[in-house]
Design an enzyme around this catalytic site. Structure first.
Site, short mmCIF file in Angstrom:
data_model
loop_
_atom_site.label_atom_id
_atom_site.label_comp_id
_atom_site.label_asym_id
_atom_site.label_seq_id
_atom_site.Cartn_x
_atom_site.Cartn_y
_atom_site.Cartn_z
N GLY A 105 -25.48 -76.19 93.82
CA GLY A 105 -26.40 -77.00 94.59
C GLY A 105 -27.84 -77.00 94.15
O GLY A 105 -28.69 -77.61 94.80
N LYS A 107 -29.38 -78.47 91.58
CA LYS A 107 -29.83 -79.84 91.29
C LYS A 107 -29.73 -80.71 92.54
O LYS A 107 -30.63 -81.50 92.82
CB LYS A 107 -28.97 -80.44 90.18
CG LYS A 107 -29.03 -79.69 88.86
CD LYS A 107 -28.16 -80.34 87.82
CE LYS A 107 -26.72 -80.54 88.27
NZ LYS A 107 -26.04 -79.26 88.64
N ARG A 130 -16.45 -73.53 94.73
CA ARG A 130 -17.84 -73.87 94.46
C ARG A 130 -18.33 -74.99 95.36
O ARG A 130 -19.50 -75.05 95.73
CB ARG A 130 -17.98 -74.26 92.98
CG ARG A 130 -17.88 -73.08 92.04
CD ARG A 130 -17.77 -73.52 90.58
NE ARG A 130 -18.85 -74.37 90.15
CZ ARG A 130 -20.05 -73.93 89.75
NH1 ARG A 130 -20.32 -72.63 89.77
NH2 ARG A 130 -20.97 -74.77 89.35
N ASP A 170 -24.53 -82.34 84.68
CA ASP A 170 -24.75 -81.01 84.11
C ASP A 170 -23.39 -80.55 83.63
O ASP A 170 -22.61 -79.99 84.38
CB ASP A 170 -25.33 -80.08 85.18
CG ASP A 170 -25.78 -78.75 84.61
OD1 ASP A 170 -25.62 -78.54 83.39
OD2 ASP A 170 -26.28 -77.92 85.38
N CYS A 223 -26.23 -75.93 79.26
CA CYS A 223 -26.95 -74.66 79.11
C CYS A 223 -26.50 -73.97 77.82
O CYS A 223 -26.29 -72.76 77.78
CB CYS A 223 -26.73 -73.76 80.32
SG CYS A 223 -25.00 -73.37 80.67
#
Length: 304
Positions: A105, A107, A130, A170, A223
């Site tokens: 959460g 973003k 999640r 993402d 990432c």
């Protein structure tokens, strides 16, 4: 990394493998300011260089995850670099926004705050555990006009093609930027995984592009440091999706942030503007490794 960074490689490895992870608090703009949070908690919280709404936690600062202010949604705890994708996305009130891989959460709460209750946010994640955390964080932040879905991006693209003004992806990645805080990320990394993840990312980017309305924006983030999963994936999407065009991100650059490196990738990636991407390097600034790129679906030509 030695081939790509040359003399910087040793500094990167030291930062990415040996330095303790950085932690930050990102304030909810409707509930607190960073100065107020400093007074309330007694923590100095120096501002993140590239995100003035976030403050760095020191090793001796109180455990703010247990503070009532955290439960009240005054702030969100996250890695400093993880603030960059939603800042680049810059959701605008009234927009239809989709966070394709939203849990837990970080973003989504920023996107909801930027919308300010005007527009709609769809926060999606395929993992049920999640997703539960995602729901809790959106409720804690008082997100309005938001809904949570748990669907494959391709299924969403079939149902909602062309519906969104902004899509944030993402993407799952090899996680090289997570090495210093995740033994699992180190254990599961391989060159084969980099190639597998790049193939998955290409499919997810296609689904994200299908979801865009004409003129809609797409923010892609990972990432990892690997150009195969970053510049190469974005450039390949531009090559096969002629309705997409890169957006300039030089406005979002801040201290310690670097442009993309399309010269590190082969083929069509060399035509990708470096200014359409941002990289966060842990040896140059605070935060784990992060890559962000921004694209736009071209507006449809007017008829007649």
């Amino acid at each position: 990394m030695r081939a790509l960074l040359g003399a910087e490689e040793e500094r990167l490895l030291a930062a990415a493998l040996d330095r303790p992870p950085d932690r930050a608090v990102r304030v909810h703009p409707e509930r607190a300011t960073l100065d107020e949070l400093r007074r309330w908690t007694g923590a100095p919280l120096p501002a993140v260089p590239y995100e003035p709404g976030a403050g760095l936690l020191g090793p001796d600062d109180p455990p703010l995850g247990r503070d009532p202010l955290h439960e009240a949604g005054a702030y969100y705890l996250q890695d400093p670099a993880a603030t960059v994708p939603a800042r680049v996305a810059a959701a605008r009130p009234g927009e239809r926004v989709l966070d394709l891989a939203a849990a837990p959460g970080g973003k989504a709460t920023r996107l909801a705050a930027d919308l300010g209750g005007r527009g709609v946010l769809v926060a999606n994640d395929v993992d049920p555990r999640r997703t539960a955390a995602l729901v809790r964080n959106l409720e804690r932040f008082g997100a309005r006009d938001a809904l949570v879905t748990r669907a494959a991006p391709a299924a969403l693209a079939r149902a909602w093609a062309g519906r969104f003004d902004l899509v944030v992806l993402d993407a799952p990645c090899s996680g090289e930027g997570m090495f210093r805080k995740s033994a699992e990320a180190r254990r599961t990394w391989s060159e084969a995984r980099v190639r597998r993840d790049a193939a998955v990312q290409a499919r997810l980017l296609d689904a994200a592009a299908d979801l865009l309305a004409p003129g809609g924006r797409l923010v892609y983030a990972t990432c990892t440091f690997a150009p195969e999963e970053n510049e190469a994936v974005v450039a390949a999407a531009l090559a096969r999706r002629t309705e997409l065009e890169p957006l300039d991100l030089t406005w979002a650059a801040g201290p310690g942030l670097a442009p993309g490196r399309p010269d590190w990738a082969s083929g069509s990636a060399r035509d990708l503007p470096a200014g359409a991407c941002l990289r966060v390097w842990p040896h140059r600034t605070v935060g784990d490794g992060q890559f962000v790129a921004a694209l736009r679906r071209r507006p449809e030509p007017r008829s007649g």
